[in-house]
Design a protein around this motif. Structure first.
Motif, PDB file in Angstrom:
ATOM      1  N   GLU A  26       0.821  -1.209   0.000  1.00  6.21           N
ATOM      2  CA  GLU A  26       0.000   0.000   0.000  1.00  6.21           C
ATOM      3  C   GLU A  26       0.858   1.263   0.000  1.00  6.21           C
ATOM      4  O   GLU A  26       0.491   2.274  -0.608  1.00  6.21           O
ATOM      5  N   SER A  30       0.597   4.063  -2.949  1.00  4.22           N
ATOM      6  CA  SER A  30       0.370   5.463  -2.604  1.00  4.22           C
ATOM      7  C   SER A  30       1.534   6.332  -3.060  1.00  4.22           C
ATOM      8  O   SER A  30       1.339   7.435  -3.590  1.00  4.22           O
ATOM      9  N   ILE A  91      -2.251  11.857   4.886  1.00  2.00           N
ATOM     10  CA  ILE A  91      -3.550  12.349   4.417  1.00  2.00           C
ATOM     11  C   ILE A  91      -3.627  13.871   4.571  1.00  2.00           C
ATOM     12  O   ILE A  91      -4.096  14.583   3.671  1.00  2.00           O
ATOM     13  N   ALA A 189      -6.598  10.432  -5.530  1.00  2.00           N
ATOM     14  CA  ALA A 189      -6.522   8.980  -5.720  1.00  2.00           C
ATOM     15  C   ALA A 189      -5.450   8.350  -4.840  1.00  2.00           C
ATOM     16  O   ALA A 189      -5.577   7.196  -4.411  1.00  2.00           O
ATOM     17  N   SER A 190      -4.374   9.091  -4.551  1.00  2.00           N
ATOM     18  CA  SER A 190      -3.276   8.536  -3.757  1.00  2.00           C
ATOM     19  C   SER A 190      -3.669   8.315  -2.301  1.00  2.00           C
ATOM     20  O   SER A 190      -2.934   7.655  -1.553  1.00  2.00           O
ATOM     21  N   LEU A 191      -4.811   8.859  -1.889  1.00  2.00           N
ATOM     22  CA  LEU A 191      -5.225   8.711  -0.503  1.00  2.00           C
ATOM     23  C   LEU A 191      -5.781   7.323  -0.201  1.00  2.00           C
ATOM     24  O   LEU A 191      -5.641   6.824   0.917  1.00  2.00           O
ATOM     25  N   TRP A 192      -6.415   6.682  -1.184  1.00  2.71           N
ATOM     26  CA  TRP A 192      -7.157   5.467  -0.865  1.00  2.71           C
ATOM     27  C   TRP A 192      -6.306   4.324  -0.323  1.00  2.71           C
ATOM     28  O   TRP A 192      -6.761   3.597   0.571  1.00  2.71           O
ATOM     29  N   PRO A 193      -5.054   4.108  -0.803  1.00  5.87           N
ATOM     30  CA  PRO A 193      -4.303   2.990  -0.212  1.00  5.87           C
ATOM     31  C   PRO A 193      -3.998   3.181   1.270  1.00  5.87           C
ATOM     32  O   PRO A 193      -3.802   2.208   1.996  1.00  5.87           O
ATOM     33  N   PHE A 195      -5.872   4.006   3.601  1.00  8.52           N
ATOM     34  CA  PHE A 195      -6.957   3.589   4.485  1.00  8.52           C
ATOM     35  C   PHE A 195      -7.068   2.067   4.591  1.00  8.52           C
ATOM     36  O   PHE A 195      -7.948   1.561   5.288  1.00  8.52           O
ATOM     37  N   MET A 196      -6.195   1.342   3.884  1.00  6.75           N
ATOM     38  CA  MET A 196      -6.359  -0.103   3.781  1.00  6.75           C
ATOM     39  C   MET A 196      -5.829  -0.871   4.989  1.00  6.75           C
ATOM     40  O   MET A 196      -6.233  -2.003   5.237  1.00  6.75           O
TER      41      MET A 196
END
Length: 402
Positions: A26, A30, A91, A189-193, A195-196
């Motif tokens: 991740e 990111s 973030i 878009a780079s934020l979503w990983p 949160f995994m």
């Protein structure tokens, strides 16, 4: 989908990393997306400001403000990482970077003062780099740190290949301000990983800067200052020099092609360098690459066309990979050797380096008022060359015998 692809490509090589591979993968994803967005901006921002009527002195002062902001913001970012963790701090960085991109979009109409842009831009960079170094130094493995750095470098370079190409084509087709529109979309878009998975470090920590053993890290900080000065001058001054003195016609497209082509060359060397520094003397590689990189600055003022500029870019990117990866391995290992001070160590490194970088940029901005444009570029290259030589003053234990 992208995560699964990376997993399939790298799984066989990361067999030691079964339980926690998600954290690395991740961070890889990111970092790739963020690098794509940042290269959209870094390659083009100096020429974009110049094209919109900013003087060389004003542009340099903007970067001076950027780094002056980071002197305190790096320490503040350390506290954010300690309180909320590196993922949440990244973030915050992305949100600040998105705000900065929106300011750049307003430049053609309002000619926003450089300091107005430099302050949030510097805060965004501090939050990202302090958090990034803390997270990677925490989740990497000492035995395979070089190889993992190689993979990280490859993922970042994949973003760095695509970013300049898209930025150059976008600016040529629709106008330069749309570079920042696309950068904003990619940053989101780079934020979503992030949160995994959960935070890799303990949160709600209390930092102790007072008892930090500065004497043990003096050589590290000195060398990191040199690396930072060289990197920032190369990344920002060189494209501006090309845009003003070398290129003509579709300058944004050419800058994008030059940057992407150079990254392709370094991409091939990243994995091999990563493996090399795990089993061989990384210090020897660092020294050779840093000294050779300093020599490249002797050539830059005499570049007079697209082909020589491409050659310089390719050599520079490869040499930068050659000294930067061993350096980061040594730095992360040094952070491991300071239990309880990992965040303090990294935040201090960044903050002191920001003092040096802001000093250099402000000095160049002052001198730009009394020197010709070409002369100030020559001086900038000279400073960067000396800084590259000073990188070899590091004393990282992890890099082998001196």
């Amino acid at each position: 989908m992208l995560k699964n692809l990376i997993y399939r490509i790298m799984w066989r090589r990361h067999f030691w990393r079964n339980a926690g591979f998600d954290e690395l993968s991740e961070l890889y994803v990111s970092s790739m997306l963020r690098m794509l967005a940042l290269t959209l901006m870094m390659v083009f921002v100096p020429f974009f400001l110049y094209q919109n009527g900013y003087s060389i002195a004003h542009i340099f002062a903007t970067y001076g403000t950027f780094f002056a902001t980071r002197i305190l913001a790096d320490i503040g970012a350390g506290h954010l990482v300690a309180r909320f963790g590196p993922k949440h701090t990244m973030i915050i960085s992305c949100l600040l970077q998105i705000y900065t991109a929106s300011l750049f979009m307003l430049v053609p109409e309002f000619k926003i003062p450089g300091w107005v842009i430099g302050i949030p831009w510097g805060m965004a960079a501090s939050c990202y780099f302090v958090a990034y170094h803390v997270e990677f130094s925490k989740i990497k493995h000492a035995v395979n740190a070089g190889k993992e750095l190689g993979y990280m470098h490859i993922m970042e370079k994949m973003g760095a290949i695509v970013g300049p190409l898209i930025g150059g084509l976008t600016a040529s087709a629709f106008g330069s301000r749309y570079i920042f529109v696309f950068a904003t979309v990619v940053l989101i878009a780079s934020l979503w990983p992030l949160f995994m998975t959960s935070e890799p470090t303990k949160t709600h920590q209390k930092l102790n800067f007072k008892d930090f053993p500065v004497q043990k890290s003096f050589a590290d900080i000195r060398a990191y200052c040199a690396l930072g000065v060289e990197n920032t001058l190369c990344i920002n001054v060189w494209p501006l020099f090309l845009g003003i003195f070398v290129l003509s016609g579709e300058i944004y497209a050419q800058l994008g092609i030059l940057s992407s082509a150079a990254v392709v060359a370094s991409l091939y060397s990243a994995y091999a360098i990563g493996k090399f520094i795990d089993v061989r003397n990384g210090r020897q590689l660092l020294r050779i690459a840093a000294v050779a990189n300093a020599a490249v600055y002797l050539v830059r003022p005499f570049v007079g066309g697209l082909a020589p500029a491409l050659a310089v870019n390719v050599v520079n990117d490869t040499l930068t990979t050659g000294y930067r990866m061993p350096f980061l391995k040594g730095m992360y290992a040094a952070a491991d050797d300071l239990p309880g001070y990992r965040i303090v160590y990294i935040a201090s490194m960044e903050s002191v380096a920001s003092v040096m970088k802001s000093t250099v940029w402000f000095m160049l901005a002052i001198l730009a008022h009394g020197m010709s444009v070409y002369s100030i570029f020559i001086l900038s290259f000279a400073v960067a060359g000396v800084a590259s030589l000073l990188i070899v003053t590091e004393r990282f234990k992890a890099l082998g015998a001196r």
